[in-house]
Design an enzyme around this catalytic site. Sequence first.
Site, short mmCIF file in Angstrom:
data_model
loop_
_atom_site.label_atom_id
_atom_site.label_comp_id
_atom_site.label_asym_id
_atom_site.label_seq_id
_atom_site.Cartn_x
_atom_site.Cartn_y
_atom_site.Cartn_z
N ASP A 112 -3.64 3.61 5.94
CA ASP A 112 -4.39 4.83 6.14
C ASP A 112 -5.80 4.57 5.60
O ASP A 112 -6.01 3.59 4.90
CB ASP A 112 -3.71 5.98 5.38
CG ASP A 112 -4.53 7.25 5.41
OD1 ASP A 112 -4.98 7.64 6.50
OD2 ASP A 112 -4.72 7.85 4.34
N ASP A 149 -1.43 7.83 1.65
CA ASP A 149 -1.44 8.67 0.46
C ASP A 149 -1.28 10.15 0.74
O ASP A 149 -1.02 10.93 -0.17
CB ASP A 149 -2.75 8.49 -0.32
CG ASP A 149 -3.91 9.22 0.35
OD1 ASP A 149 -4.09 9.04 1.56
OD2 ASP A 149 -4.61 9.96 -0.34
N ASP A 170 0.83 11.37 6.00
CA ASP A 170 1.33 10.00 6.08
C ASP A 170 2.84 9.91 5.86
O ASP A 170 3.44 8.86 6.10
CB ASP A 170 0.63 9.12 5.04
CG ASP A 170 -0.85 8.96 5.30
OD1 ASP A 170 -1.23 8.96 6.49
OD2 ASP A 170 -1.63 8.87 4.35
#
Length: 677
Positions: A357, A568, A572
Site C-alpha cells: 500500500d 496499514d 487494506d
Amino acid sequence: MKSLAECDTHGCGCCEAHDHAHDHTHEEGGRAEILKLIIGSVVFGVGLALSLLLGPNPSITSTILPSIVPYIPIALFVAAYIIFGGEIVLRAAKNIARGQVFDENFLMSVATLGAFAIGEYPEAVAVMLFFQVGEYFQGLAVRRSKKSIADLMDIRPDYANLVRDGEIVRVSPDTVGIGDIIMVKPGEKIPLDGVVIEGESMLDTSALTGESVPRRTSVHDAVLSGCINQNGVLTIKVTKTFGESTVAKIIDLVENASSKKAPTENFITKFARYYTPVVVGLAALIAVIPPLFMGGMWADWINRGLIFLVISCPCALVISIPLSFFGGIGGASRKGVLVKGGNYLEALNDLDIVVFDKTGTLTKGVFEVTDIEPTNGFSEGEVLRLAATVEALSSHPIALSISKAYAIREASAKDTPQEAHKRHAEIDTATLSEYDEIAGHGISVNANGKSLLAGNHKLMTLKGVSCKEMKSIGTTVYVAADGVFAGHIVIADEIKPDSHKAIDTLKAKGVRKTAMLTGDNPQIAEAVANELNIDEVYAGLLPHQKIELMEKFSEQKHPKGKLAFVGDGINDAPVLARADIGIAMGGLGSDAAIEAADIVLMTDEPSKLAEAIDIARFTKRIVWQNIIFALGVKGLFMLLGALGVASMWEAVFADVGVALLAVLNASRVGRDRSTRP
C-alpha cells in the site's frame, strides 16, 4: 478468520485436536492445556514413584492389600496415558475410519499401545507426555492470533438516522430500504451508499481508499458507506441496501478472503506420509521374519519390534520443529516484528512477489510542505505568508499544513513549540474580506486591500493569472497576489526514509517483483513508485479492485513462491487476508489491518520485513539441523533396538536426550545476534 489448518506449524494434527476448544476463548484453551499437563504429570509421577518403591515384588505392602497393590501403579499409568494420549488414539481411530491410516497419530498409538502390551507402561506414557509438550508450544503460537477480524472492524455503522414524516428516527442500517432518506451528522459514519440531496461537507474516505486528504462532497455527489462525515450535515438518498453497501462488502471480503489462502505444508506432515508406513512395516518384519525363517523366539522378536516402534515415534521432531519456529517468532518480536504463526515465518523463505500500500506504509501518511518555489521577485517566506493568509479561515488539511509550515518558519529561537504552532493565529483574520471558497479550485480573499489567491492551476486560469502548470509528487498550491503569480507550494505525503532501504533490500534477498496498490491519485502514485524503483503501480483503487489485482498477482507468482501484501489501513484488511502473507504496520495501522495480518511490523518500518526474512532463513536452518540430528540418532537406536542391544528405557532416554538437545538448538534462534534488536 484464519482456519485452524493454517495455524498448524508442524502438521502433526494438533490443531485438529483443538477444533472444539476453539469455540472458547484462547485464554481458556491455554489454561486447559496447562491443567492437563499438570494433572497428567502428577498422576504419572505418582505412578513412577510407586513403581520404583514397590519394585517388581511389592512385599512391603503385600500383606495388607496383596491383590491390589501391584496394579495401583499400572492404574495410574493408564490414567496418565488417557490424559496425555486419549485424544491422539481417538484421532488415529477416526482417521482409520476415513481411510487415512498411516499418519503420526497412528504411529504413536500403535507404538505406545504396544508398549503397554509388553508391560512397558512408563515408556508409553512418556512418549505421549512429550507429544503433549510439543502440542502446548504449538498452542502458544496459535494463541498469538486474536479474535475474529470482523468483530473489531470499526467501520460497521451502528445506526442510521432515517428521515420519516419530517422526523429523524434512529434505526438499524439493515432496515433501511432503497430510496429512503437518511441524515448524517458531523462525526458520524455514512451507514449506506447513496446520493447527497442536501448539504455540503468534507468526508474522511481513508477507510475505503487509504487517502489521507478528505474529499469534499455536495449535492448530487455519490457517497459510500464507511466514510466519516467531518463537518456539515448531509441528507442522503439511499441507493443500496445495507447488504449490498460498500461497508458490508468490505466486511464480507475480510471474513471470506482467508479461505483462499494455501496453508503452508510443513516437513513433518510430508515426512509422516512415507515414514510411518515404512517403520510400521519394518517393525512387523522384525517381529515376524526371524521367528518364521530363523528359528527365533516369538516373544523376543515381538518385543524388539515394539521397541523399534517406540524408538521410531517422532516426538523429538514434533517438539523440535514447533520450538524452532517459536524461537524464531520470539527473536522476531524482539526486532519489532510480530509473527502470528510458525507457518508464516516459514513462508517468508519463499517470498516471490511483495505488494505494498502507499499511504502510511511507504509514505508517512502526514501531509507537510515539502517545497516552495517563488517567482516574479517574491521570496519563499513571502509565498508561504501569502498562502497562510489565504488559508487562515480554512480547516482543510492542506490549509492546516500550510499554517503549520508558516508557524514553524516564523518561530524565533525563543519560541516554545506550543507558541510556534499558534503563530498562524497571529494572522489578523479581521483584515480579511471577500472570502470565496471556489469548489474544486481554491480560495480567493482580500487582505488589507490586496487580492490574494491560493489553489490549483484551474483557479489561476479562472482568475486570469499566467503561470505554468507544475508536475510534482504531491498537491501543488499556486499562489498569486493582485493578479501576479507569486509561486507555488508543494504539499506531499513524504516518503519514509526507510522505504528506499526496504525495496532495495527485498530485491537483494531474491524478491522477484514489487508492486504498489493505492487509492491515491495516479500521478502521485507513479512518482512515488518511480522514486522507490517499484516494478508496478496501480492507483485510484477501491478495496474490491485491490482484491482483483491480488488474484492477478497470485497467478503470476512462481508455483512454490509466496505473495505478500504490506498495508496499514482498514481498507487494506481484505487484501491482507487474501495474500499468502499479510503484513500490517502496527504503530499507525488500524485495528482491522492488524487483525487481518499474519505478520505485524510494530515499528512501522517496511525494512523490518527484510529482517524478518533473515530470521525466517536462520530458523529454517535450525529446523533442518534438528530434523537431521533427530533422524540420525533415531536411525542408530532403531538399528540397536532391532539387534536387541537397546532396551525400551534406553530408547526412551535417547529420545528424550534428542528432544532436549533439539530444544537447546532451537533456543539459538532467539539468542542469535542476527535476531537481536
